[in-house]
Design a protein around this motif. Structure first.
Motif, PDB file in Angstrom:
ATOM      1  N   LEU A   6      38.532  34.401  46.768  1.00 43.14           N
ATOM      2  CA  LEU A   6      37.916  33.506  45.791  1.00 43.14           C
ATOM      3  C   LEU A   6      38.885  32.474  45.221  1.00 43.14           C
ATOM      4  O   LEU A   6      38.472  31.573  44.491  1.00 43.14           O
ATOM      5  N   GLY A   7      40.158  32.622  45.494  1.00 45.69           N
ATOM      6  CA  GLY A   7      41.162  31.722  44.925  1.00 45.69           C
ATOM      7  C   GLY A   7      42.526  32.374  44.971  1.00 45.69           C
ATOM      8  O   GLY A   7      42.777  33.248  45.793  1.00 45.69           O
ATOM      9  N   ALA A   8      43.395  31.951  44.050  1.00 42.03           N
ATOM     10  CA  ALA A   8      44.758  32.480  43.947  1.00 42.03           C
ATOM     11  C   ALA A   8      45.526  32.327  45.257  1.00 42.03           C
ATOM     12  O   ALA A   8      46.269  33.205  45.667  1.00 42.03           O
ATOM     13  N   THR A   9      45.350  31.189  45.918  1.00 39.91           N
ATOM     14  CA  THR A   9      45.964  30.969  47.232  1.00 39.91           C
ATOM     15  C   THR A   9      47.346  30.340  47.182  1.00 39.91           C
ATOM     16  O   THR A   9      48.063  30.358  48.184  1.00 39.91           O
ATOM     17  N   GLU A  29      45.905  42.760  38.270  1.00 38.34           N
ATOM     18  CA  GLU A  29      44.624  43.177  38.846  1.00 38.34           C
ATOM     19  C   GLU A  29      43.704  41.975  39.079  1.00 38.34           C
ATOM     20  O   GLU A  29      43.052  41.874  40.122  1.00 38.34           O
ATOM     21  N   VAL A  30      43.680  41.056  38.132  1.00 34.42           N
ATOM     22  CA  VAL A  30      42.815  39.878  38.270  1.00 34.42           C
ATOM     23  C   VAL A  30      43.243  39.047  39.476  1.00 34.42           C
ATOM     24  O   VAL A  30      42.430  38.715  40.344  1.00 34.42           O
ATOM     25  N   VAL A  31      44.518  38.702  39.550  1.00 34.54           N
ATOM     26  CA  VAL A  31      44.995  37.827  40.627  1.00 34.54           C
ATOM     27  C   VAL A  31      44.870  38.524  41.987  1.00 34.54           C
ATOM     28  O   VAL A  31      44.407  37.921  42.954  1.00 34.54           O
ATOM     29  N   LEU A  62      34.556  32.577  37.366  1.00 35.15           N
ATOM     30  CA  LEU A  62      35.367  32.516  36.145  1.00 35.15           C
ATOM     31  C   LEU A  62      36.698  33.228  36.364  1.00 35.15           C
ATOM     32  O   LEU A  62      37.759  32.696  36.028  1.00 35.15           O
ATOM     33  N   LEU A  63      36.647  34.430  36.938  1.00 32.68           N
ATOM     34  CA  LEU A  63      37.887  35.173  37.198  1.00 32.68           C
ATOM     35  C   LEU A  63      38.792  34.430  38.168  1.00 32.68           C
ATOM     36  O   LEU A  63      40.026  34.467  38.031  1.00 32.68           O
ATOM     37  N   ALA A  64      38.210  33.739  39.139  1.00 32.84           N
ATOM     38  CA  ALA A  64      39.022  32.938  40.069  1.00 32.84           C
ATOM     39  C   ALA A  64      39.752  31.835  39.308  1.00 32.84           C
ATOM     40  O   ALA A  64      40.943  31.584  39.552  1.00 32.84           O
ATOM     41  N   ALA A  65      39.076  31.190  38.386  1.00 27.75           N
ATOM     42  CA  ALA A  65      39.711  30.138  37.582  1.00 27.75           C
ATOM     43  C   ALA A  65      40.796  30.721  36.678  1.00 27.75           C
ATOM     44  O   ALA A  65      41.857  30.115  36.495  1.00 27.75           O
TER      45      ALA A  65
END
Length: 189
Positions: free
Chosen positions: A103-106, A93-95, A50-53
């Protein structure tokens, strides 16, 4: 009511902005949506996904297609990234966490690598991109923490110099330019 994945992410982003990362729980999100927390697992295997999304949505909402020379593109990508991180409470902090955990944010990394490679940095482009990201994430987390502490009355709010980010980014870009020049001079020998 049945929610789509996009609806859940949008509400999670609202919860993040209203209450902060510590209070973005599956239970709270379920309550906000009027569903049991277990219903959220239809869309997300766990809170990390969820945080990745949410991180990807933060980045998507602030993304612009940069143009120009490699250094102008790099500056634009980093400035847009910083603005995106600061647009939401605990956004930095999330990103940064999602990126660090792989997990993401690439997208910012990919955009930076492309701009740097187009600028002739070759195999140094990924390292230069990570260096830039470390600076942007660290700076944004520092800024966001300071703003939130001041808002909570934990510290006195002394206004920070807004040129600090631009100057620091310029220093890193100058170092990248120097590394590029040294590499080109070595290749000419």
């Amino acid at each position: 009511m049945r929610y789509r994945r996009e609806d859940v992410v949008a509400r999670a982003l609202e919860v993040l902005d209203d209450y902060g990362l510590a209070d973005l729980t599956m239970r709270r999100l379920g309550t906000e949506l009027g569903v049991r927390p277990s219903a959220l697992y239809h869309h997300f295997a766990n809170k990390q996904s969820l945080l990745a999304a949410v991180a990807d949505e933060i980045l998507l909402r602030g993304r612009h297609e940069p143009s120009g020379t490699w250094d102008v593109r790099v500056t634009s990508i980093c400035t847009d990234l910083r603005d995106s991180l600061l647009a939401y409470r605990d956004g930095a902090e999330v990103v940064a966490t999602v990126w660090a955990f792989g997990l993401g944010a690439t997208q910012p990394h990919d955009d930076l690598v492309k701009a740097l490679a187009d600028g002739g940095l070759g195999d140094l482009a990924p390292t230069a991109a990570r260096t830039l990201l470390h600076f942007v994430y660290g700076h944004a987390v520092d800024e966001q923490t300071h703003l939130q502490a001041a808002a909570a009355g934990a510290i006195e709010d002394d206004v920070r110099d807004t040129d600090d980010f631009v100057t620091g980014l310029g220093l890193i870009a100058a170092g990248i330019s120097m590394a590029k020049a040294v590499r080109e001079a070595s290749a000419d020998r």
